[in-house]
Design a protein around this motif. Structure first.
Motif, PDB file in Angstrom:
ATOM      1  N   ILE A  59     -21.180 -30.371 -37.247  1.00 57.67           N
ATOM      2  CA  ILE A  59     -20.990 -30.448 -35.792  1.00 57.67           C
ATOM      3  C   ILE A  59     -20.230 -29.200 -35.333  1.00 57.67           C
ATOM      4  N   ALA A  60     -20.293 -28.923 -34.034  1.00 56.17           N
ATOM      5  CA  ALA A  60     -19.476 -27.848 -33.458  1.00 56.17           C
ATOM      6  C   ALA A  60     -18.891 -28.354 -32.147  1.00 56.17           C
ATOM      7  N   ASN A  61     -17.690 -27.906 -31.870  1.00 53.21           N
ATOM      8  CA  ASN A  61     -17.041 -28.276 -30.614  1.00 53.21           C
ATOM      9  C   ASN A  61     -17.644 -27.429 -29.500  1.00 53.21           C
ATOM     10  N   VAL A  62     -18.250 -28.068 -28.501  1.00 51.41           N
ATOM     11  CA  VAL A  62     -18.873 -27.311 -27.416  1.00 51.41           C
ATOM     12  C   VAL A  62     -17.976 -27.270 -26.179  1.00 51.41           C
ATOM     13  N   ALA A  63     -17.106 -28.268 -26.000  1.00 50.65           N
ATOM     14  CA  ALA A  63     -16.247 -28.259 -24.805  1.00 50.65           C
ATOM     15  C   ALA A  63     -14.989 -29.092 -25.001  1.00 50.65           C
ATOM     16  N   LEU A  64     -13.877 -28.539 -24.502  1.00 44.66           N
ATOM     17  CA  LEU A  64     -12.669 -29.350 -24.311  1.00 44.66           C
ATOM     18  C   LEU A  64     -12.768 -29.764 -22.844  1.00 44.66           C
ATOM     19  N   GLU A  65     -13.342 -30.932 -22.608  1.00 50.26           N
ATOM     20  CA  GLU A  65     -13.679 -31.311 -21.234  1.00 50.26           C
ATOM     21  C   GLU A  65     -12.429 -31.512 -20.386  1.00 50.26           C
ATOM     22  N   SER A  66     -11.410 -32.138 -20.967  1.00 44.36           N
ATOM     23  CA  SER A  66     -10.138 -32.292 -20.245  1.00 44.36           C
ATOM     24  C   SER A  66      -9.008 -32.438 -21.241  1.00 44.36           C
ATOM     25  N   ILE A  88     -22.757 -41.082 -26.735  1.00 44.51           N
ATOM     26  CA  ILE A  88     -23.627 -40.295 -27.627  1.00 44.51           C
ATOM     27  C   ILE A  88     -24.831 -39.867 -26.806  1.00 44.51           C
ATOM     28  N   GLY A  89     -25.037 -38.549 -26.701  1.00 43.76           N
ATOM     29  CA  GLY A  89     -26.195 -38.033 -25.973  1.00 43.76           C
ATOM     30  C   GLY A  89     -27.310 -37.729 -26.949  1.00 43.76           C
ATOM     31  N   SER A  90     -28.194 -36.827 -26.534  1.00 42.45           N
ATOM     32  CA  SER A  90     -29.285 -36.451 -27.413  1.00 42.45           C
ATOM     33  C   SER A  90     -28.727 -35.705 -28.635  1.00 42.45           C
ATOM     34  N   SER A  91     -27.921 -34.666 -28.360  1.00 38.26           N
ATOM     35  CA  SER A  91     -27.283 -33.930 -29.467  1.00 38.26           C
ATOM     36  C   SER A  91     -25.761 -33.959 -29.370  1.00 38.26           C
ATOM     37  N   SER A  92     -25.232 -34.491 -28.260  1.00 29.93           N
ATOM     38  CA  SER A  92     -23.781 -34.388 -28.022  1.00 29.93           C
ATOM     39  C   SER A  92     -23.050 -35.708 -28.278  1.00 29.93           C
ATOM     40  N   ILE A  93     -21.760 -35.560 -28.540  1.00 29.46           N
ATOM     41  CA  ILE A  93     -20.896 -36.710 -28.822  1.00 29.46           C
ATOM     42  C   ILE A  93     -19.592 -36.492 -28.057  1.00 29.46           C
ATOM     43  N   PHE A 117     -12.978 -34.440 -25.679  1.00 26.89           N
ATOM     44  CA  PHE A 117     -13.631 -33.311 -26.340  1.00 26.89           C
ATOM     45  C   PHE A 117     -15.107 -33.661 -26.544  1.00 26.89           C
ATOM     46  N   VAL A 118     -15.959 -32.626 -26.482  1.00 30.15           N
ATOM     47  CA  VAL A 118     -17.401 -32.839 -26.704  1.00 30.15           C
ATOM     48  C   VAL A 118     -17.852 -32.012 -27.908  1.00 30.15           C
ATOM     49  N   TYR A 119     -18.581 -32.660 -28.789  1.00 32.22           N
ATOM     50  CA  TYR A 119     -19.132 -32.004 -29.987  1.00 32.22           C
ATOM     51  C   TYR A 119     -20.655 -32.071 -29.931  1.00 32.22           C
ATOM     52  N   ALA A 121     -24.148 -31.952 -32.505  1.00 31.48           N
ATOM     53  CA  ALA A 121     -24.677 -31.962 -33.877  1.00 31.48           C
ATOM     54  C   ALA A 121     -25.505 -30.697 -34.063  1.00 31.48           C
ATOM     55  N   ILE A 122     -25.249 -29.967 -35.138  1.00 29.24           N
ATOM     56  CA  ILE A 122     -26.005 -28.729 -35.401  1.00 29.24           C
ATOM     57  C   ILE A 122     -26.562 -28.741 -36.827  1.00 29.24           C
ATOM     58  N   ASP A 123     -27.631 -27.945 -37.016  1.00 25.49           N
ATOM     59  CA  ASP A 123     -28.240 -27.866 -38.346  1.00 25.49           C
ATOM     60  C   ASP A 123     -27.645 -26.688 -39.132  1.00 25.49           C
ATOM     61  N   ASN A 125     -28.649 -23.828 -39.508  1.00 27.71           N
ATOM     62  CA  ASN A 125     -28.772 -22.534 -38.816  1.00 27.71           C
ATOM     63  C   ASN A 125     -27.937 -22.472 -37.536  1.00 27.71           C
ATOM     64  N   GLY A 126     -27.148 -23.527 -37.282  1.00 25.15           N
ATOM     65  CA  GLY A 126     -26.295 -23.544 -36.088  1.00 25.15           C
ATOM     66  C   GLY A 126     -27.031 -23.953 -34.824  1.00 25.15           C
ATOM     67  N   ARG A 127     -28.278 -24.457 -34.983  1.00 26.39           N
ATOM     68  CA  ARG A 127     -29.033 -24.913 -33.802  1.00 26.39           C
ATOM     69  C   ARG A 127     -28.782 -26.403 -33.587  1.00 26.39           C
ATOM     70  N   ILE A 128     -28.858 -26.814 -32.313  1.00 26.83           N
ATOM     71  CA  ILE A 128     -28.594 -28.232 -32.036  1.00 26.83           C
ATOM     72  C   ILE A 128     -29.665 -29.111 -32.669  1.00 26.83           C
ATOM     73  N   ARG A 129     -29.248 -30.299 -33.047  1.00 26.92           N
ATOM     74  CA  ARG A 129     -30.181 -31.295 -33.600  1.00 26.92           C
ATOM     75  C   ARG A 129     -29.844 -32.640 -32.953  1.00 26.92           C
TER      76      ARG A 129
HETATM   77  C1  LIG Z   1     -16.543 -19.933 -29.823  1.00 18.22           C
HETATM   78  C2  LIG Z   1     -16.017 -20.624 -31.001  1.00 18.22           C
HETATM   79  O1  LIG Z   1     -16.089 -20.207 -32.127  1.00 18.22           O
HETATM   80  S1  LIG Z   1     -15.257 -22.155 -30.712  1.00 18.22           S
HETATM   81  C3  LIG Z   1     -15.243 -22.906 -32.276  1.00 18.22           C
HETATM   82  C4  LIG Z   1     -16.190 -24.026 -32.509  1.00 18.22           C
HETATM   83  N1  LIG Z   1     -17.324 -24.100 -31.636  1.00 18.22           N
HETATM   84  C5  LIG Z   1     -18.432 -23.336 -31.812  1.00 18.22           C
HETATM   85  O2  LIG Z   1     -18.540 -22.457 -32.648  1.00 18.22           O
HETATM   86  C6  LIG Z   1     -19.601 -23.643 -30.882  1.00 18.22           C
HETATM   87  C7  LIG Z   1     -20.160 -22.390 -30.196  1.00 18.22           C
HETATM   88  N2  LIG Z   1     -21.251 -22.763 -29.326  1.00 18.22           N
HETATM   89  C8  LIG Z   1     -22.539 -22.859 -29.770  1.00 18.22           C
HETATM   90  O3  LIG Z   1     -22.849 -22.506 -30.906  1.00 18.22           O
HETATM   91  C9  LIG Z   1     -23.571 -23.424 -28.818  1.00 18.22           C
HETATM   92  O4  LIG Z   1     -23.042 -23.460 -27.497  1.00 18.22           O
HETATM   93  C10 LIG Z   1     -23.969 -24.881 -29.229  1.00 18.22           C
HETATM   94  C11 LIG Z   1     -24.850 -24.837 -30.486  1.00 18.22           C
HETATM   95  C12 LIG Z   1     -22.764 -25.770 -29.496  1.00 18.22           C
HETATM   96  C13 LIG Z   1     -24.750 -25.537 -28.091  1.00 18.22           C
HETATM   97  O5  LIG Z   1     -25.849 -24.725 -27.841  1.00 18.22           O
HETATM   98  P1  LIG Z   1     -26.548 -24.756 -26.411  1.00 18.22           P
HETATM   99  O6  LIG Z   1     -27.833 -24.000 -26.500  1.00 18.22           O
HETATM  100  O7  LIG Z   1     -25.540 -24.367 -25.399  1.00 18.22           O
HETATM  101  O8  LIG Z   1     -26.894 -26.281 -26.259  1.00 18.22           O
HETATM  102  P2  LIG Z   1     -27.438 -27.038 -24.983  1.00 18.22           P
HETATM  103  O9  LIG Z   1     -27.190 -26.313 -23.697  1.00 18.22           O
HETATM  104  O10 LIG Z   1     -28.848 -27.407 -25.308  1.00 18.22           O
HETATM  105  O11 LIG Z   1     -26.526 -28.344 -24.983  1.00 18.22           O
HETATM  106  C14 LIG Z   1     -26.505 -29.184 -26.116  1.00 18.22           C
HETATM  107  C15 LIG Z   1     -25.701 -30.425 -25.747  1.00 18.22           C
HETATM  108  O12 LIG Z   1     -24.351 -30.044 -25.491  1.00 18.22           O
HETATM  109  C16 LIG Z   1     -23.975 -30.475 -24.183  1.00 18.22           C
HETATM  110  N3  LIG Z   1     -23.135 -29.441 -23.601  1.00 18.22           N
HETATM  111  C17 LIG Z   1     -23.389 -28.111 -23.555  1.00 18.22           C
HETATM  112  N4  LIG Z   1     -22.377 -27.486 -22.916  1.00 18.22           N
HETATM  113  C18 LIG Z   1     -21.496 -28.451 -22.556  1.00 18.22           C
HETATM  114  C19 LIG Z   1     -20.260 -28.417 -21.846  1.00 18.22           C
HETATM  115  N5  LIG Z   1     -19.733 -27.280 -21.390  1.00 18.22           N
HETATM  116  N6  LIG Z   1     -19.620 -29.588 -21.655  1.00 18.22           N
HETATM  117  C20 LIG Z   1     -20.127 -30.764 -22.108  1.00 18.22           C
HETATM  118  N7  LIG Z   1     -21.296 -30.844 -22.799  1.00 18.22           N
HETATM  119  C21 LIG Z   1     -21.972 -29.699 -22.994  1.00 18.22           C
HETATM  120  C22 LIG Z   1     -25.285 -30.600 -23.398  1.00 18.22           C
HETATM  121  O13 LIG Z   1     -25.145 -31.524 -22.323  1.00 18.22           O
HETATM  122  C23 LIG Z   1     -26.217 -31.125 -24.478  1.00 18.22           C
HETATM  123  O14 LIG Z   1     -26.007 -32.515 -24.668  1.00 18.22           O
HETATM  124  P3  LIG Z   1     -27.237 -33.518 -25.042  1.00 18.22           P
HETATM  125  O15 LIG Z   1     -28.090 -32.827 -26.086  1.00 18.22           O
HETATM  126  O16 LIG Z   1     -26.580 -34.738 -25.608  1.00 18.22           O
HETATM  127  O17 LIG Z   1     -27.972 -33.767 -23.781  1.00 18.22           O
END
Ligand SMILES: CC(=O)SCCNC(=O)CCNC(=O)[C@H](O)C(C)(C)COP(=O)(O)OP(=O)(O)OC[C@H]1O[C@@H](n2cnc3c(N)ncnc32)[C@H](O)[C@@H]1OP(=O)(O)O
Length: 133
Positions: A59-66, A88-93, A117-119, A121-123, A125-129
């Motif tokens: 998994i990867a952290n995509v957002a610290l929502e609040s 739980i969304g399509s790829s998000s938690i 926090f929002v995470y 799921a990635i494969d 190769n770092g692509r969402i799954r």
């Molecule tokens: C920068 C750093 O190193 S921080 C350290 C750890 N984190 C990381 O390394 C992650 C870096 N980011 C990434 O690699 C990419 O942004 C990824 C793989 C996480 C997401 O890739 P994206 O192409 O942006 O994904 P996409 O836009 O399709 O969104 C995927 C899911 O995340 C959710 N999402 C994306 N951005 C946000 C956000 N800002 N807030 C909440 N949810 C979000 C989407 O709603 C979607 O959810 P769903 O599939 O359940 O409907």
């Protein structure tokens, strides 16, 4: 009917106790207070444990929502991190995190941080799954 005890009236943490730590001076800022950065890092450790379990893999952290810091944490206090799966969304938690402390020599626990926090799921190769259902 059972009479309400004192504990029934006190606020209590929501979620599962995921991590419990006692910060030391090494975790404090230059003023001797526990730093927000340390707390955020520990919240990430606690929440990513839950996210990885739900995602059954990487998994990867995509957002610290609040993140709201409500009161300071004192050195020597026990710090408890509670996590709760919100969505739980399509790829998000989405995970709610509550941080509670009990300062030394105090009976009462208090909530000191509220966060979501929002995470994703990635494969390999770092692509969402998709999150497995
Ligand atoms: C920068 C750093 O190193 S921080 C350290 C750890 N984190 C990381 O390394 C992650 C870096 N980011 C990434 O690699 C990419 O942004 C990824 C793989 C996480 C997401 O890739 P994206 O192409 O942006 O994904 P996409 O836009 O399709 O969104 C995927 C899911 O995340 C959710 N999402 C994306 N951005 C946000 C956000 N800002 N807030 C909440 N949810 C979000 C989407 O709603 C979607 O959810 P769903 O599939 O359940 O409907």
């Amino acid at each position: 009917m059972r009479a309400k005890s004192k504990d029934d009236c006190e606020p209590s943490p929501e979620g599962e106790l995921t991590l419990r730590l006692i910060p030391t001076r090494g975790e404090s800022n230059i003023h001797g207070d526990i730093s927000g950065g340390w707390v955020v890092a520990q919240m990430d450790h606690a929440a990513e444990t839950v996210a990885a379990r739900v995602a059954q893999g990487r998994i990867a952290n995509v957002a610290l929502e609040s993140v709201v810091f409500m009161s300071p944490i004192r050195i020597g206090a026990a710090v408890c991190f509670y996590t709760r799966l919100l969505e739980i969304g399509s790829s998000s938690i989405r995970i709610a995190i509550e941080v509670w402390t009990q300062n030394p020599n105090e009976h009462e626990r208090r909530k000191v941080v509220d966060a979501v926090f929002v995470y994703v799921a990635i494969d390999d190769n770092g692509r969402i799954r998709r999150v497995p259902r």
